[in-house]
Design an enzyme around this catalytic site. Structure first.
Site, PDB file in Angstrom:
ATOM      1  N   LYS A 207       0.830  -1.212   0.000  1.00 67.69           N
ATOM      2  CA  LYS A 207       0.000   0.000   0.000  1.00 67.69           C
ATOM      3  C   LYS A 207       0.860   1.257   0.000  1.00 67.69           C
ATOM      4  O   LYS A 207       0.524   2.246  -0.652  1.00 67.69           O
ATOM      5  CB  LYS A 207      -0.934  -0.029   1.209  1.00 67.69           C
ATOM      6  CG  LYS A 207      -1.954  -1.154   1.155  1.00 67.69           C
ATOM      7  CD  LYS A 207      -2.687  -1.323   2.468  1.00 67.69           C
ATOM      8  CE  LYS A 207      -3.695  -2.467   2.406  1.00 67.69           C
ATOM      9  NZ  LYS A 207      -4.331  -2.727   3.716  1.00 67.69           N
ATOM     10  N   GLY A 304     -12.423  -5.266   5.141  1.00 63.38           N
ATOM     11  CA  GLY A 304     -13.752  -5.852   5.293  1.00 63.38           C
ATOM     12  C   GLY A 304     -14.500  -5.860   3.985  1.00 63.38           C
ATOM     13  O   GLY A 304     -14.253  -5.038   3.093  1.00 63.38           O
TER      14      GLY A 304
END
Length: 430
Positions: A207, A304
């Site tokens: 990331k 999620g």
């Protein structure tokens, strides 16, 4: 408004893919209004047709032949949420070559081989969007790519891995050790059975590479990112940070210094007054500093199924609009082509805990080791006496190589029994 539907193929139907299917169904009317045409899911590629899924997918949409799905002539957009390097890379390239635009959440692939994908998208005249690849539902990539396009970003500092933030937060609030906090994270579903990618910093490094590439208009890969995980962070480290009015976080840091890009992921102490210090449990936050806008912070759920699917659908709407208007959005911006600065040349600060012999001259000898390597001391304090004597030293800024050399010199000194902890310090002005 077009009556011709935007046809979407989905690769993967796990926790994220299932939620993409759910949102496409539940929000069909809104999506049609926002895109300007009906959005039709025409196929879902899965590994097993009979696997249990979070949502019901019509059997007629399921297929195990992903290549045939992405090369269908009628597919307008391919959404890839299977993750990993292969077969995702091959399938994305085939989708672009076949004329489909692509929305992906694949941070590992983008960090390893992003340029190949961007070049393929440019050659095909199609979009490649990937907001969901970093920080789940938090809109951070689009602001870096578009909202701050007229500014000069100088630093990106973020908590981009929810698993490690949950673990470190539990260590801070409960006094638990790393193993105990990891076990709780696994019990609650915040950590995988094999947590290596998270706790050793690989996920955050991927990331960080994506954030640095966008912020500094330079191709940065995961291999360019200095990486340390949190498995060596002890309860004593966390307690020492608390004594300093600080908290330990795994940080992804990308900086522009002397027109070079420095990118690193490692645990660090940050003052509790810093906005990132208040990011609790499995949440993510990214702190951006730029010359004109100043300081900005983006905060929210970083992982999620539903949060990540939200980011996927946001990209899908944008890509769908572009398809209807026969145009493309912003592609790769790597015009600056800046050099990546080695970690040894990166300027940082250290917190060093040293078990020492309790005798005259120890403090002076330790201070001399710092001075020998050109490192100035900001704070020094002694804790305990006799066999329990310990010095805690916080340095001023110096290069990481200078600080590493200082620690090595300390370890070789007769008066030093052990250097028990070495941790970087961030978020404070000198």
């Amino acid at each position: 408004m077009s009556n011709k539907p935007l046809k979407v193929a989905l690769l993967g139907c796990g926790s994220v893919g299932s939620q993409v299917v759910r949102l496409l169904t539940e929000q069909a009317g809104d999506l049609e209004a926002r895109v300007g045409a009906p959005v039709e899911l025409v196929g879902v590629s899965v590994r097993r047709l009979d696997a249990p899924r979070e949502v019901d997918v019509p059997a007629g949409l399921l297929t195990t032949d992903a290549e045939a799905l992405v090369t269908r002539e009628d597919v307008d957009v391919v959404v890839e949420v299977i993750g990993g390097i292969e077969p995702a890379r091959t399938l994305i390239l085939k989708a672009l070559e076949s004329g489909a635009s692509v929305v992906t959440a694949n941070k590992a692939l983008l960090a390893e081989d992003g340029p190949t994908l961007f070049e393929a998208a440019s050659k095909a005249g199609r979009d490649l969007y990937y907001e969901a690849a970093v920080a789940g539902a938090i809109p951070i990539l689009r602001p870096l790519r578009e909202s701050l396009a007229g500014d000069r970003v100088t630093r990106v500092l973020g908590i981009v891995n929810g698993t490690t933030n949950f673990i470190l937060d539990k260590m801070d609030t409960s006094g638990a050790g790393f193993a105990e906090a990891l076990e709780e994270a696994q019990d609650l579903g915040y950590a995988e059975a094999d947590p290596t990618a998270d706790v050793e910093g690989f996920d955050a490094a991927a990331k960080a590479a994506i954030l640095a590439s966008l912020a500094f208009h330079t191709r940065v890969t995961a291999q360019d990112v200095y990486r340390e995980g949190i498995s060596e962070v002890s309860a004593a480290d966390v307690a020492s940070a608390r004594d300093m009015g600080a908290v330990v976080k795994l940080l992804a840091i990308a900086e522009l210094r002397d027109d070079q890009v420095a990118v690193r992921v490692h645990p660090a102490m940050i003052p509790r007054s810093h906005p990132l210090a208040s990011v609790r449990e499995a949440y993510n936050a990214v702190f951006v500093e730029s010359e004109a806008a100043g300081q900005l912070m983006f905060y929210g759920p970083g992982a999620g199924g539903s949060p990540t699917a939200s980011a996927v659908l946001g990209d899908l709407v944008t890509v769908g609009r572009n398809r209807l208007n026969d145009t493309t959005g912003v592609g790769e911006s790597a015009y600056a082509d800046r050099a990546v600065r080695p970690m040894g040349e990166t300027v940082t600060r250290y917190h060093v805990a040293i078990d020492v012999q309790d005798r005259a001259g120890v403090l002076a000898a330790v201070a001399q080791a710092f001075a020998d390597n050109g490192v100035s001391i900001q704070i020094v304090r002694q804790e305990g006496r006799g066999a329990d004597a310990q010095l805690v030293v916080v340095s001023h800024q110096a290069t990481d190589a200078q600080l590493s050399a200082t620690v090595e010199q300390l370890r070789g000194m007769e008066i030093v029994r052990e250097v028990t902890s070495v941790m970087r310090v961030e978020g404070e002005s000198e």
